[in-house]
Motif scaffolding. Structure first.
Motif, mmCIF file in Angstrom:
data_model
loop_
_atom_site.group_PDB
_atom_site.id
_atom_site.type_symbol
_atom_site.label_atom_id
_atom_site.label_comp_id
_atom_site.label_asym_id
_atom_site.label_seq_id
_atom_site.Cartn_x
_atom_site.Cartn_y
_atom_site.Cartn_z
ATOM 1 N N PHE A 188 -6.243 -75.769 31.288
ATOM 2 C CA PHE A 188 -6.594 -74.831 30.228
ATOM 3 C C PHE A 188 -7.397 -73.670 30.813
ATOM 4 N N GLY A 189 -6.956 -72.445 30.525
ATOM 5 C CA GLY A 189 -7.636 -71.254 31.015
ATOM 6 C C GLY A 189 -7.658 -70.168 29.966
ATOM 7 N N ASP A 190 -8.307 -69.042 30.287
ATOM 8 C CA ASP A 190 -8.381 -67.928 29.345
ATOM 9 C C ASP A 190 -7.200 -66.978 29.558
ATOM 10 N N LYS A 191 -7.224 -65.836 28.900
ATOM 11 C CA LYS A 191 -6.098 -64.903 28.952
ATOM 12 C C LYS A 191 -5.901 -64.292 30.334
ATOM 13 N N GLY A 192 -6.907 -64.372 31.180
ATOM 14 C CA GLY A 192 -6.783 -63.831 32.522
ATOM 15 C C GLY A 192 -5.800 -64.578 33.392
ATOM 16 N N GLN A 208 0.848 -78.231 33.627
ATOM 17 C CA GLN A 208 1.161 -77.288 32.554
ATOM 18 C C GLN A 208 -0.037 -76.385 32.287
ATOM 19 N N LEU A 209 0.150 -75.086 32.469
ATOM 20 C CA LEU A 209 -0.900 -74.100 32.219
ATOM 21 C C LEU A 209 -0.879 -73.697 30.752
ATOM 22 N N ILE A 210 -2.015 -73.847 30.082
ATOM 23 C CA ILE A 210 -2.128 -73.539 28.655
ATOM 24 C C ILE A 210 -3.218 -72.486 28.476
ATOM 25 N N THR A 211 -2.856 -71.357 27.860
ATOM 26 C CA THR A 211 -3.794 -70.255 27.650
ATOM 27 C C THR A 211 -3.639 -69.713 26.233
ATOM 28 N N PRO A 212 -4.608 -68.963 25.730
ATOM 29 C CA PRO A 212 -4.400 -68.234 24.474
ATOM 30 C C PRO A 212 -3.345 -67.153 24.689
#
Length: 294
Positions: A188-192, A208-212
């Protein structure tokens, strides 16, 4: 956690590491003889880590006013402050290996973020020479800075899984593949961290990369548990705040790049010894909603 408990753990590590490290140095010509310093490796490392657990703002005050006065019995072979500073660069490799030894367990849930480490005020960039050719100007949501970026990956228990240091102008996405080589599950990461190429690269290795999403992106359905965990991303932001304000990994008093890295590693190690870390409590029912076993 007591100073004695930490020293015993550091000393156990050094007893296994130091003979192999000395043999490597002698074999490769990095050292010519086995001359031991007055303070042993475990004592130097313990003092460095303990400084980042103390309330002292400068290492000189900590060493001269606390260690030399109150810890003379625990460390009977203390050297002068100037000599101790000379010994710090030799602790870079041991501190790095010990930090790897202290990292947490991958659980299938991970959070990633970067934080700026400014080494001087923006008005003094042209006069700053210590990190010339190493540091760079970067920009965060808080504005411009001159220094480095510390990239972190942690699990839901607040334990460090991966650490990476880059100049301040490096894209947050660039070190992610190297940092996640042994990880699987959900990140889980931010929009960057939004990027199709990065998502596909991580997905191929089982992560799996999950971002807003941004305003101009098409909204897609997301499992409820993923949406809840994404809202908990403030966990790693809290850790970054504690590293800066409790472990004191950021300040503008550095006079040597080697000592900067040594104190950064010691600050991260001080965090790993923190008894109560920021964490997320997930019940068995909530974990069962995750498609990846963790």
């Amino acid at each position: 956690m007591s100073l004695l408990e930490m020293f015993c753990n550091v000393d156990d590590f050094c007893q296994r590491f130091e003979p192999k490290w000395e043999e490597y140095q002698l074999t490769n010509g990095l050292r010519k003889r086995r001359r031991r310093p007055q303070l042993c490796m475990s004592e130097i490392m313990t003092i460095l880590i303990h400084f980042h657990q103390s309330q002292y703002r400068t290492f000189k005050d900590y060493y001269t006013k606390y260690v030399k006065v109150h810890l003379a019995t625990e460390f009977p072979h203390l050297v002068s402050y100037g000599r101790f500073i000379e010994l710090i660069p030799g602790m870079l490799v041991p501190l790095c290996i010990y930090l790897h030894h202290r990292k947490g367990t991958a659980t299938g849930i991970a959070f990633i973020d970067s934080t700026a480490l400014a080494v001087c005020h923006n008005k003094r960039i042209n006069r700053h020479k210590v990190f010339s050719g190493l540091a760079a100007r970067g920009k965060t949501s808080m504005g411009w800075f001159y220094g480095f970026k510390l990239h972190l990956i942690v699990n839901e228990y607040g334990e460090l899984l991966s650490v990476y240091l880059t100049p301040g102008n490096v894209d947050d996405r660039k070190p992610v593949p190297q940092m996640t080589r042994v990880l699987a599950g959900k990140l889980f990461g931010d929009k960057g961290y939004i990027g199709q190429a990065l998502f596909e690269q991580l997905f191929q290795q089982g992560l799996q990369l999950i971002t807003p999403i941004r305003k101009n992106m098409t909204n897609k359905l997301m499992p409820l548990m993923d949406k809840l965990l994404l809202r908990k991303r403030s966990l790693i932001e809290t850790i970054n705040d504690q590293l800066k304000n409790i472990s004191q990994i950021e300040h503008s008093r550095h006079r040597s790049p080697a000592n900067f890295v040594a104190h950064l590693l010691a600050g991260l190690l001080a965090y790993t010894w923190q008894e109560k870390k920021p964490s997320i409590n997930l019940s068995h029912q909530q974990r069962a909603l995750l498609p990846v076993a963790c």
